[in-house]
Design a protein around this motif. Sequence first.
Motif, PDB file in Angstrom:
ATOM      1  N   HIS A 133       0.852  -1.186   0.000  1.00  0.00           N
ATOM      2  CA  HIS A 133       0.000   0.000   0.000  1.00  0.00           C
ATOM      3  C   HIS A 133       0.889   1.238   0.000  1.00  0.00           C
ATOM      4  N   SER A 134       0.458   2.259  -0.712  1.00  0.00           N
ATOM      5  CA  SER A 134       1.199   3.517  -0.758  1.00  0.00           C
ATOM      6  C   SER A 134       0.225   4.696  -0.759  1.00  0.00           C
ATOM      7  N   PRO A 135       0.354   5.631   0.201  1.00  0.00           N
ATOM      8  CA  PRO A 135       1.271   5.588   1.350  1.00  0.00           C
ATOM      9  C   PRO A 135       0.828   4.537   2.364  1.00  0.00           C
ATOM     10  N   SER A 136       1.487   4.499   3.515  1.00  0.00           N
ATOM     11  CA  SER A 136       1.188   3.465   4.501  1.00  0.00           C
ATOM     12  C   SER A 136      -0.235   3.615   5.030  1.00  0.00           C
ATOM     13  N   GLU A 137      -0.778   2.510   5.502  1.00  0.00           N
ATOM     14  CA  GLU A 137      -2.102   2.526   6.112  1.00  0.00           C
ATOM     15  C   GLU A 137      -1.988   2.751   7.618  1.00  0.00           C
ATOM     16  N   THR A 228      -9.190  -3.842   3.221  1.00  0.00           N
ATOM     17  CA  THR A 228      -9.991  -3.695   2.000  1.00  0.00           C
ATOM     18  C   THR A 228     -11.286  -4.475   2.185  1.00  0.00           C
ATOM     19  N   PRO A 229     -12.338  -4.106   1.461  1.00  0.00           N
ATOM     20  CA  PRO A 229     -13.596  -4.853   1.576  1.00  0.00           C
ATOM     21  C   PRO A 229     -13.377  -6.339   1.324  1.00  0.00           C
ATOM     22  N   PRO A 230     -14.058  -7.197   2.114  1.00  0.00           N
ATOM     23  CA  PRO A 230     -15.189  -6.900   2.995  1.00  0.00           C
ATOM     24  C   PRO A 230     -14.836  -6.506   4.423  1.00  0.00           C
ATOM     25  N   CYS A 231     -13.571  -6.165   4.695  1.00  0.00           N
ATOM     26  CA  CYS A 231     -13.147  -5.657   6.012  1.00  0.00           C
ATOM     27  C   CYS A 231     -13.402  -6.659   7.132  1.00  0.00           C
ATOM     28  N   THR A 232     -13.182  -7.934   6.842  1.00  0.00           N
ATOM     29  CA  THR A 232     -13.394  -9.011   7.809  1.00  0.00           C
ATOM     30  C   THR A 232     -12.532  -8.800   9.049  1.00  0.00           C
ATOM     31  N   GLU A 233     -13.132  -9.004  10.224  1.00  0.00           N
ATOM     32  CA  GLU A 233     -12.431  -8.780  11.487  1.00  0.00           C
ATOM     33  C   GLU A 233     -11.800 -10.071  12.031  1.00  0.00           C
ATOM     34  N   ASP A 234     -11.276  -9.971  13.261  1.00  0.00           N
ATOM     35  CA  ASP A 234     -10.570 -11.057  13.944  1.00  0.00           C
ATOM     36  C   ASP A 234      -9.259 -11.412  13.245  1.00  0.00           C
ATOM     37  N   VAL A 235      -8.609 -10.408  12.684  1.00  0.00           N
ATOM     38  CA  VAL A 235      -7.286 -10.580  12.090  1.00  0.00           C
ATOM     39  C   VAL A 235      -6.241 -10.145  13.104  1.00  0.00           C
ATOM     40  N   ILE A 236      -5.255 -10.987  13.372  1.00  0.00           N
ATOM     41  CA  ILE A 236      -4.172 -10.644  14.303  1.00  0.00           C
ATOM     42  C   ILE A 236      -3.103  -9.875  13.532  1.00  0.00           C
ATOM     43  N   LYS A 260      -4.119   5.102 -12.151  1.00  0.00           N
ATOM     44  CA  LYS A 260      -3.845   6.304 -11.367  1.00  0.00           C
ATOM     45  C   LYS A 260      -4.681   6.366 -10.105  1.00  0.00           C
ATOM     46  N   ALA A 261      -5.947   5.972 -10.186  1.00  0.00           N
ATOM     47  CA  ALA A 261      -6.853   6.068  -9.034  1.00  0.00           C
ATOM     48  C   ALA A 261      -6.483   5.108  -7.913  1.00  0.00           C
ATOM     49  N   TYR A 262      -5.612   4.135  -8.190  1.00  0.00           N
ATOM     50  CA  TYR A 262      -5.238   3.143  -7.179  1.00  0.00           C
ATOM     51  C   TYR A 262      -3.775   3.241  -6.767  1.00  0.00           C
ATOM     52  N   ARG A 263      -3.051   4.222  -7.268  1.00  0.00           N
ATOM     53  CA  ARG A 263      -1.656   4.369  -6.874  1.00  0.00           C
ATOM     54  C   ARG A 263      -1.517   4.977  -5.480  1.00  0.00           C
ATOM     55  N   HIS A 264      -2.586   5.550  -4.953  1.00  0.00           N
ATOM     56  CA  HIS A 264      -2.683   5.916  -3.542  1.00  0.00           C
ATOM     57  C   HIS A 264      -3.789   5.037  -2.974  1.00  0.00           C
ATOM     58  N   ASN A 265      -3.398   3.897  -2.425  1.00  0.00           N
ATOM     59  CA  ASN A 265      -4.370   2.875  -2.054  1.00  0.00           C
ATOM     60  C   ASN A 265      -4.358   2.570  -0.562  1.00  0.00           C
ATOM     61  N   ASN A 266      -4.397   3.615   0.240  1.00  0.00           N
ATOM     62  CA  ASN A 266      -4.414   3.425   1.687  1.00  0.00           C
ATOM     63  C   ASN A 266      -5.779   3.789   2.257  1.00  0.00           C
ATOM     64  N   ARG A 267      -6.285   2.934   3.130  1.00  0.00           N
ATOM     65  CA  ARG A 267      -7.504   3.227   3.877  1.00  0.00           C
ATOM     66  C   ARG A 267      -7.147   4.120   5.063  1.00  0.00           C
ATOM     67  N   PRO A 268      -7.973   5.124   5.392  1.00  0.00           N
ATOM     68  CA  PRO A 268      -7.693   5.962   6.566  1.00  0.00           C
ATOM     69  C   PRO A 268      -7.688   5.140   7.853  1.00  0.00           C
ATOM     70  N   THR A 269      -7.001   5.643   8.865  1.00  0.00           N
ATOM     71  CA  THR A 269      -6.977   4.958  10.152  1.00  0.00           C
ATOM     72  C   THR A 269      -8.370   4.938  10.766  1.00  0.00           C
ATOM     73  N   GLN A 270      -8.646   3.878  11.528  1.00  0.00           N
ATOM     74  CA  GLN A 270      -9.969   3.618  12.087  1.00  0.00           C
ATOM     75  C   GLN A 270      -9.973   3.814  13.609  1.00  0.00           C
ATOM     76  N   PRO A 271     -11.160   4.031  14.200  1.00  0.00           N
ATOM     77  CA  PRO A 271     -11.242   4.239  15.650  1.00  0.00           C
ATOM     78  C   PRO A 271     -10.744   3.022  16.432  1.00  0.00           C
ATOM     79  N   MET A 272     -10.137   3.271  17.570  1.00  0.00           N
ATOM     80  CA  MET A 272      -9.642   2.190  18.416  1.00  0.00           C
ATOM     81  C   MET A 272     -10.784   1.455  19.113  1.00  0.00           C
ATOM     82  N   ASN A 273     -11.829   2.178  19.504  1.00  0.00           N
ATOM     83  CA  ASN A 273     -12.987   1.571  20.187  1.00  0.00           C
ATOM     84  C   ASN A 273     -12.563   0.719  21.381  1.00  0.00           C
TER      85      ASN A 273
END
Length: 291
Positions: A133-137, A228-236, A260-273
């Motif tokens: 991913h660029s830039p980092s997630e 990335t979608p489907p954003c499945t949880e329980d990943v260590i 071009k639309a995917y050369r910046h392919n980082n998802r924003p940081t998510q809440p810690m909850n």
Amino acid sequence: MTTPTCTTNAAFFFLLLLLVCACCFATTLACDPNGDGAKFGYIGSMGPAHWGSLSPNFRQCARGTHQSPIDISTAEAVLNPGLQPLHRDYTVANATLVDNVFNIALRFDDDDGAAGSVRIDGKVYWLKQMHWHSPSEHTINGRRFPVELHMVHASDDGNVTVVAMLYRFGSRPDPLLWQIQDKLAALYAEGCRAEEGGGGQVPAGDVSLWSLRLHSHTYYRYVGSFTTPPCTEDVIWSVMAQVREMTVEQAAALMAPLEKAYRHNNRPTQPMNGRVVQVCHRFVMSKKTAP
């Protein structure tokens, strides 16, 4: 391995620029690889803020409470003496370089675990693929890095763990990317030939993963999701504290096959909850290795 030179890197980057000028991509969108073919992207109405509404399979992207990536606050990370240094047994393995539209990946044979494994809490997870991913997630104390590598592993019972590595720009080429630089150019050419642009794959041959075993003593551990979608949880997740280095030319070559639309392919940081990031810190880390 022959030591790359600045002249060699410059010549390779120039070749990529010529390929960019000679090739024009049509517009495509990434699709859910495991679902109903719903499309997603990183900008506009298909961007991360809208993923949860693009498909029923993507709902966890919006409703999940343990999502990734996150910002790792080193001041709030909790030292866990029970965490062991990552035991990573990576080898030389045959790989395929793949343009997934939304990232570039190296895939390994799913059957024999030839690429190696990582051991976490006594369980063995086999390396299946790695992608960039660029830039980092993930960010460290709010700082974002130019590139992030995700090494995706799965256990025999279907659980998933990801080892993440952050990269800064520097004069020292990344050994892994140095091995596949000609394959990246071939993947770019393959995308140019595709009628709809993007996609495609090329054999990468035997790739040495030895360099990825280094710097395993200090890392951050938390439970999250796919980014990335489907954003499945329980990943260590294990995010390495040692920030690695690659050249600007290598990063450009890595992103060049993507539209071009995917050369910046980082998802924003998510809440810690309420989640807590643990840290394995077996040895004193010098200022040079601290993020």
